[in-house]
Scaffold this motif. Sequence first.
Motif, PDB file in Angstrom:
ATOM      1  N   VAL A  44       0.839  -1.206   0.000  1.00 23.53           N
ATOM      2  CA  VAL A  44       0.000   0.000   0.000  1.00 23.53           C
ATOM      3  C   VAL A  44       0.871   1.253   0.000  1.00 23.53           C
ATOM      4  O   VAL A  44       0.565   2.233  -0.701  1.00 23.53           O
ATOM      5  CB  VAL A  44      -0.955  -0.019   1.208  1.00 23.53           C
ATOM      6  N   ASP A  45       1.966   1.237   0.743  1.00 28.88           N
ATOM      7  CA  ASP A  45       2.877   2.389   0.725  1.00 28.88           C
ATOM      8  C   ASP A  45       3.420   2.639  -0.683  1.00 28.88           C
ATOM      9  O   ASP A  45       3.545   3.788  -1.120  1.00 28.88           O
ATOM     10  CB  ASP A  45       4.045   2.144   1.689  1.00 28.88           C
ATOM     11  N   ILE A  46       3.731   1.557  -1.391  1.00 26.25           N
ATOM     12  CA  ILE A  46       4.243   1.674  -2.765  1.00 26.25           C
ATOM     13  C   ILE A  46       3.173   2.268  -3.674  1.00 26.25           C
ATOM     14  O   ILE A  46       3.458   3.134  -4.510  1.00 26.25           O
ATOM     15  CB  ILE A  46       4.712   0.300  -3.277  1.00 26.25           C
ATOM     16  N   ILE A  47       1.929   1.817  -3.505  1.00 28.51           N
ATOM     17  CA  ILE A  47       0.813   2.338  -4.310  1.00 28.51           C
ATOM     18  C   ILE A  47       0.610   3.827  -4.041  1.00 28.51           C
ATOM     19  O   ILE A  47       0.427   4.629  -4.967  1.00 28.51           O
ATOM     20  CB  ILE A  47      -0.483   1.562  -4.011  1.00 28.51           C
ATOM     21  N   LEU A  48       0.638   4.213  -2.785  1.00 31.03           N
ATOM     22  CA  LEU A  48       0.429   5.618  -2.443  1.00 31.03           C
ATOM     23  C   LEU A  48       1.539   6.492  -3.011  1.00 31.03           C
ATOM     24  O   LEU A  48       1.293   7.628  -3.432  1.00 31.03           O
ATOM     25  CB  LEU A  48       0.338   5.781  -0.922  1.00 31.03           C
ATOM     26  N   SER A  53      -2.208  11.709  -7.948  1.00 32.44           N
ATOM     27  CA  SER A  53      -3.308  12.589  -7.553  1.00 32.44           C
ATOM     28  C   SER A  53      -3.305  12.888  -6.057  1.00 32.44           C
ATOM     29  O   SER A  53      -3.830  13.916  -5.621  1.00 32.44           O
ATOM     30  CB  SER A  53      -4.650  11.951  -7.927  1.00 32.44           C
ATOM     31  N   GLY A  54      -2.764  11.967  -5.265  1.00 31.65           N
ATOM     32  CA  GLY A  54      -2.799  12.130  -3.822  1.00 31.65           C
ATOM     33  C   GLY A  54      -4.172  11.891  -3.224  1.00 31.65           C
ATOM     34  O   GLY A  54      -4.406  12.167  -2.047  1.00 31.65           O
ATOM     35  N   ALA A  55      -5.077  11.329  -4.035  1.00 29.68           N
ATOM     36  CA  ALA A  55      -6.459  11.152  -3.579  1.00 29.68           C
ATOM     37  C   ALA A  55      -6.691   9.831  -2.855  1.00 29.68           C
ATOM     38  O   ALA A  55      -7.701   9.671  -2.161  1.00 29.68           O
ATOM     39  CB  ALA A  55      -7.408  11.237  -4.775  1.00 29.68           C
ATOM     40  N   GLN A  56      -5.783   8.880  -3.006  1.00 29.01           N
ATOM     41  CA  GLN A  56      -5.986   7.566  -2.406  1.00 29.01           C
ATOM     42  C   GLN A  56      -5.672   7.603  -0.916  1.00 29.01           C
ATOM     43  O   GLN A  56      -4.835   8.391  -0.458  1.00 29.01           O
ATOM     44  CB  GLN A  56      -5.087   6.521  -3.086  1.00 29.01           C
ATOM     45  N   THR A  57      -6.341   6.742  -0.158  1.00 25.81           N
ATOM     46  CA  THR A  57      -6.070   6.619   1.268  1.00 25.81           C
ATOM     47  C   THR A  57      -5.535   5.222   1.563  1.00 25.81           C
ATOM     48  O   THR A  57      -5.868   4.253   0.872  1.00 25.81           O
ATOM     49  CB  THR A  57      -7.324   6.852   2.115  1.00 25.81           C
ATOM     50  N   ALA A  58      -4.727   5.117   2.603  1.00 20.03           N
ATOM     51  CA  ALA A  58      -4.139   3.830   2.959  1.00 20.03           C
ATOM     52  C   ALA A  58      -5.223   2.816   3.322  1.00 20.03           C
ATOM     53  O   ALA A  58      -5.145   1.643   2.948  1.00 20.03           O
ATOM     54  CB  ALA A  58      -3.161   4.013   4.114  1.00 20.03           C
ATOM     55  N   GLU A  59      -6.253   3.267   4.038  1.00 22.31           N
ATOM     56  CA  GLU A  59      -7.313   2.349   4.471  1.00 22.31           C
ATOM     57  C   GLU A  59      -8.033   1.743   3.266  1.00 22.31           C
ATOM     58  O   GLU A  59      -8.245   0.529   3.195  1.00 22.31           O
ATOM     59  CB  GLU A  59      -8.315   3.080   5.362  1.00 22.31           C
ATOM     60  N   HIS A  60      -8.415   2.595   2.320  1.00 20.44           N
ATOM     61  CA  HIS A  60      -9.141   2.099   1.155  1.00 20.44           C
ATOM     62  C   HIS A  60      -8.261   1.203   0.292  1.00 20.44           C
ATOM     63  O   HIS A  60      -8.708   0.161  -0.208  1.00 20.44           O
ATOM     64  CB  HIS A  60      -9.666   3.277   0.323  1.00 20.44           C
TER      65      HIS A  60
END
Length: 341
Positions: free
Chosen positions: A264-268, A273-280
């Motif tokens: 998830v850290d790699i995806i973020l 866009s910076g729109a993604q959240t770690a939880e989602h």
Amino acid sequence: MNTLALPALASRLTRSALAAGVLAACQLAAHATEPVTVQLRWVAQAQFAGYYVAQAKGYYRALDLDVTIKPGGPDTSVAQVLAGGGADLIVDWMPTALAARERGVPLVNVAQSFARSGMQMTCRADSGVRSPADLKGKTVGVWYSGSEYPFLAWMAKLGLEVGADDGVKVLKQGYNVDPLLQKQADCISTMSYNEYWQVIDGGLTPEQLVVFSYADQGVSTLEDGLYAMEAKLQDPAYVERLGKFVAATNKGWKYAIENPDEAVDIILDADASGAQTAEHQRRMLVEVGKLIDLSTGGALAEADYQRTVDILLSGGSTPVITKAPEGAWTSVVTDAAQKYQ
């Protein structure tokens, strides 16, 4: 030192330097990276974790590949990108890909990322929908741009006419879940790993929802797969390069599923866009992991392919494809990938 020996010494040094340079050049050539560009169907998110993790962990580079990952979006026609030479591989759903092939784009499935479908129809329980038959007369949100094909096949199977007063009313759904939350539609299209959880985050509980999995309804079609241009697959070196890519990507998927927090850290980091959240993204990765069968090495199961084709041909007066495709998939790339697994 005898000054007369200096030219000879210089000559020897020059020859040594040249030899070292030639050796370095040969070593560099032996490890020269080969470029591979992959065009994703959608934006950077956990749906594509295997690619981003393989890149971040150096799995592509370890096989001498220089990989470029191009995010997609609602306005991206991945088939057009492939046909125009903008990518070596695209991630696409098989209904869209087979429809494009019938229209003249000679793309071929070379690996199948998702072994199972995550597509769903999610309905409000207070709409009165309890079974697929209850969709008659209801308003349902449907994605287009290729995502409508499984839905149309499902409606044909149910004998419900799309758009008719006595059939199913369709709301062209944007890439959000507002129509369900705001009661503009009785049901909407969702993916098990994305929009369903947006509905939950929007305030509805699982008890307030009725969910129909396309797989359970017998109309699931293959989703995320890798496609290449048919003509290029005649080159054994090109097939070998794609085989390396598939092998490294499979390793990326395995690592991502086993190490979701790091993935998830790699995806973020990849999300421009910076729109993604770690939880989602973590929830998405867990659900996507349920759709992937790591034991296949990315190989397409012929039975799944045939089921997809049969469903797409069953659309009555509006089938997705009009005839069974020929040469629409090959195992040469996944066969080549086995030696790098």
